[in-house]
Design a protein around this motif. Structure first.
Motif, PDB file in Angstrom:
ATOM      1  N   ASP A 129     -27.765  24.702  30.318  1.00 36.13           N
ATOM      2  CA  ASP A 129     -26.473  25.395  30.323  1.00 36.13           C
ATOM      3  C   ASP A 129     -25.318  24.444  30.578  1.00 36.13           C
ATOM      4  N   THR A 130     -25.460  23.588  31.580  1.00 38.39           N
ATOM      5  CA  THR A 130     -24.398  22.646  31.902  1.00 38.39           C
ATOM      6  C   THR A 130     -24.987  21.394  32.538  1.00 38.39           C
ATOM      7  N   LEU A 131     -24.435  20.247  32.189  1.00 41.52           N
ATOM      8  CA  LEU A 131     -24.918  18.981  32.729  1.00 41.52           C
ATOM      9  C   LEU A 131     -24.711  18.882  34.237  1.00 41.52           C
ATOM     10  N   GLU A 132     -23.677  19.519  34.748  1.00 43.24           N
ATOM     11  CA  GLU A 132     -23.371  19.385  36.178  1.00 43.24           C
ATOM     12  C   GLU A 132     -24.437  20.000  37.082  1.00 43.24           C
ATOM     13  N   ASP A 133     -25.276  20.876  36.542  1.00 43.32           N
ATOM     14  CA  ASP A 133     -26.341  21.481  37.348  1.00 43.32           C
ATOM     15  C   ASP A 133     -27.573  20.589  37.480  1.00 43.32           C
ATOM     16  N   LEU A 134     -27.607  19.494  36.736  1.00 44.75           N
ATOM     17  CA  LEU A 134     -28.770  18.608  36.744  1.00 44.75           C
ATOM     18  C   LEU A 134     -28.680  17.594  37.875  1.00 44.75           C
ATOM     19  N   PRO A 135     -29.821  17.118  38.342  1.00 42.40           N
ATOM     20  CA  PRO A 135     -29.803  16.017  39.314  1.00 42.40           C
ATOM     21  C   PRO A 135     -29.122  14.795  38.684  1.00 42.40           C
ATOM     22  N   ASP A 136     -28.516  13.964  39.507  1.00 44.74           N
ATOM     23  CA  ASP A 136     -27.740  12.827  39.022  1.00 44.74           C
ATOM     24  C   ASP A 136     -28.523  11.933  38.070  1.00 44.74           C
ATOM     25  N   ASP A 137     -29.781  11.630  38.381  1.00 41.78           N
ATOM     26  CA  ASP A 137     -30.536  10.710  37.534  1.00 41.78           C
ATOM     27  C   ASP A 137     -30.761  11.273  36.133  1.00 41.78           C
ATOM     28  N   VAL A 138     -31.069  12.567  36.032  1.00 34.11           N
ATOM     29  CA  VAL A 138     -31.292  13.201  34.723  1.00 34.11           C
ATOM     30  C   VAL A 138     -29.968  13.334  33.976  1.00 34.11           C
ATOM     31  N   ARG A 139     -28.910  13.742  34.685  1.00 33.73           N
ATOM     32  CA  ARG A 139     -27.595  13.877  34.064  1.00 33.73           C
ATOM     33  C   ARG A 139     -27.130  12.540  33.503  1.00 33.73           C
ATOM     34  N   LEU A 140     -27.261  11.463  34.277  1.00 36.51           N
ATOM     35  CA  LEU A 140     -26.842  10.140  33.811  1.00 36.51           C
ATOM     36  C   LEU A 140     -27.657   9.678  32.611  1.00 36.51           C
ATOM     37  N   LEU A 141     -28.937   9.961  32.621  1.00 36.28           N
ATOM     38  CA  LEU A 141     -29.804   9.610  31.496  1.00 36.28           C
ATOM     39  C   LEU A 141     -29.348  10.328  30.227  1.00 36.28           C
ATOM     40  N   LEU A 142     -29.048  11.617  30.332  1.00 34.85           N
ATOM     41  CA  LEU A 142     -28.590  12.380  29.175  1.00 34.85           C
ATOM     42  C   LEU A 142     -27.209  11.930  28.718  1.00 34.85           C
ATOM     43  N   GLU A 143     -26.304  11.689  29.655  1.00 35.24           N
ATOM     44  CA  GLU A 143     -24.973  11.221  29.283  1.00 35.24           C
ATOM     45  C   GLU A 143     -25.036   9.873  28.573  1.00 35.24           C
ATOM     46  N   GLU A 144     -25.892   9.004  29.042  1.00 34.73           N
ATOM     47  CA  GLU A 144     -26.078   7.691  28.413  1.00 34.73           C
ATOM     48  C   GLU A 144     -26.604   7.849  26.987  1.00 34.73           C
ATOM     49  N   GLU A 145     -27.579   8.708  26.814  1.00 38.62           N
ATOM     50  CA  GLU A 145     -28.159   8.930  25.488  1.00 38.62           C
ATOM     51  C   GLU A 145     -27.147   9.564  24.544  1.00 38.62           C
ATOM     52  N   LEU A 146     -26.418  10.550  25.027  1.00 37.92           N
ATOM     53  CA  LEU A 146     -25.400  11.196  24.193  1.00 37.92           C
ATOM     54  C   LEU A 146     -24.323  10.206  23.785  1.00 37.92           C
ATOM     55  N   ALA A 147     -23.881   9.376  24.704  1.00 37.14           N
ATOM     56  CA  ALA A 147     -22.838   8.392  24.403  1.00 37.14           C
ATOM     57  C   ALA A 147     -23.303   7.388  23.353  1.00 37.14           C
ATOM     58  N   SER A 148     -24.583   7.033  23.385  1.00 35.52           N
ATOM     59  CA  SER A 148     -25.092   6.065  22.413  1.00 35.52           C
ATOM     60  C   SER A 148     -25.210   6.672  21.015  1.00 35.52           C
ATOM     61  N   ARG A 149     -25.307   7.992  20.938  1.00 32.34           N
ATOM     62  CA  ARG A 149     -25.469   8.674  19.653  1.00 32.34           C
ATOM     63  C   ARG A 149     -24.151   9.152  19.059  1.00 32.34           C
ATOM     64  N   GLU A 150     -23.153   9.340  19.892  1.00 29.96           N
ATOM     65  CA  GLU A 150     -21.894   9.912  19.443  1.00 29.96           C
ATOM     66  C   GLU A 150     -20.820   8.840  19.381  1.00 29.96           C
ATOM     67  N   PHE A 151     -20.029   8.890  18.347  1.00 32.64           N
ATOM     68  CA  PHE A 151     -18.919   7.952  18.238  1.00 32.64           C
ATOM     69  C   PHE A 151     -17.740   8.728  17.663  1.00 32.64           C
ATOM     70  N   THR A 152     -16.885   9.226  18.530  1.00 31.04           N
ATOM     71  CA  THR A 152     -15.688   9.934  18.122  1.00 31.04           C
ATOM     72  C   THR A 152     -14.524   9.403  18.938  1.00 31.04           C
ATOM     73  N   PRO A 153     -13.902   8.325  18.465  1.00 23.18           N
ATOM     74  CA  PRO A 153     -12.760   7.787  19.205  1.00 23.18           C
ATOM     75  C   PRO A 153     -11.628   8.822  19.268  1.00 23.18           C
ATOM     76  N   GLU A 154     -10.913   8.819  20.364  1.00 20.87           N
ATOM     77  CA  GLU A 154      -9.796   9.744  20.546  1.00 20.87           C
ATOM     78  C   GLU A 154      -8.486   9.002  20.301  1.00 20.87           C
ATOM     79  N   ILE A 155      -7.685   9.525  19.378  1.00 17.73           N
ATOM     80  CA  ILE A 155      -6.389   8.922  19.061  1.00 17.73           C
ATOM     81  C   ILE A 155      -5.407   9.266  20.169  1.00 17.73           C
ATOM     82  N   ARG A 156      -4.791   8.220  20.720  1.00 21.38           N
ATOM     83  CA  ARG A 156      -3.796   8.396  21.776  1.00 21.38           C
ATOM     84  C   ARG A 156      -2.372   8.207  21.266  1.00 21.38           C
ATOM     85  N   ARG A 157      -2.233   7.416  20.199  1.00 22.92           N
ATOM     86  CA  ARG A 157      -0.899   7.142  19.653  1.00 22.92           C
ATOM     87  C   ARG A 157      -1.045   6.733  18.187  1.00 22.92           C
TER      88      ARG A 157
END
Length: 155
Positions: free
Chosen positions: A57-85
């Motif tokens: 349901d939400t990443l914040e409910d996961l223990p830190d080690d599992v959440r960090l592992l998933l965030e790391e994996e998602l970041a390596s798979r996703e590439f959507t730069p955000e335009i600031r200017r």
């Protein structure tokens, strides 16, 4: 599903391995349901065959080690730069060359057709460049005055 119902770790090759109900699933892939509007909510762990194995349901409910592992994996798979200017646009027709500042540095992109700009919500846009890279503008109102003025020519 509660986190206590499954375990997640990396194998020696760096792939995610899911253990659940004494079954082991290798090469598991996390997939965001709403990557732009709710990136922390609705994550599916998908098996090699493409079937959903676990819903989070939400990443914040996961223990830190599992959440960090998933965030790391998602970041390596996703590439959507955000335009600031938006610094410069070569022409207000298409194709046009845009010089933009993103959260990952300065970039020059080519907008082939105006349809490469998709409105995601009242304030969010997704811009596809000629190489297929997707750039996000999360909130057009938060852009500086010059960027908004240049963007208005295409909307």
């Amino acid at each position: 599903m509660k986190q206590s119902d499954f375990r997640l770790h990396r194998d020696p090759f760096g792939r995610l391995v899911l253990t659940m109900a004494e079954r082991v699933y290798e090469a598991v892939i996390p997939v965001r349901s709403f990557p732009i509007s709710a990136p922390e909510d609705g994550i599916a762990l998908v098996g090699a065959g493409g079937s959903e194995l676990v819903w989070i349901d939400t990443l914040e409910d996961l223990p830190d080690d599992v959440r960090l592992l998933l965030e790391e994996e998602l970041a390596s798979r996703e590439f959507t730069p955000e335009i600031r200017r938006i610094r410069h646009v070569s022409t207000f027709g298409t194709p046009s060359r845009w010089q933009v500042e993103t959260d990952r540095g300065d970039v020059t992109l080519v907008l082939k057709v105006e349809e490469d700009i998709r409105r995601l919500s009242a304030s969010a846009l997704l811009i596809a460049d000629s190489h297929g890279v997707q750039y996000l503008i999360r909130n057009t109102a938060a852009l500086d005055k010059i960027s908004r003025r240049l963007l208005d020519h295409f909307l």
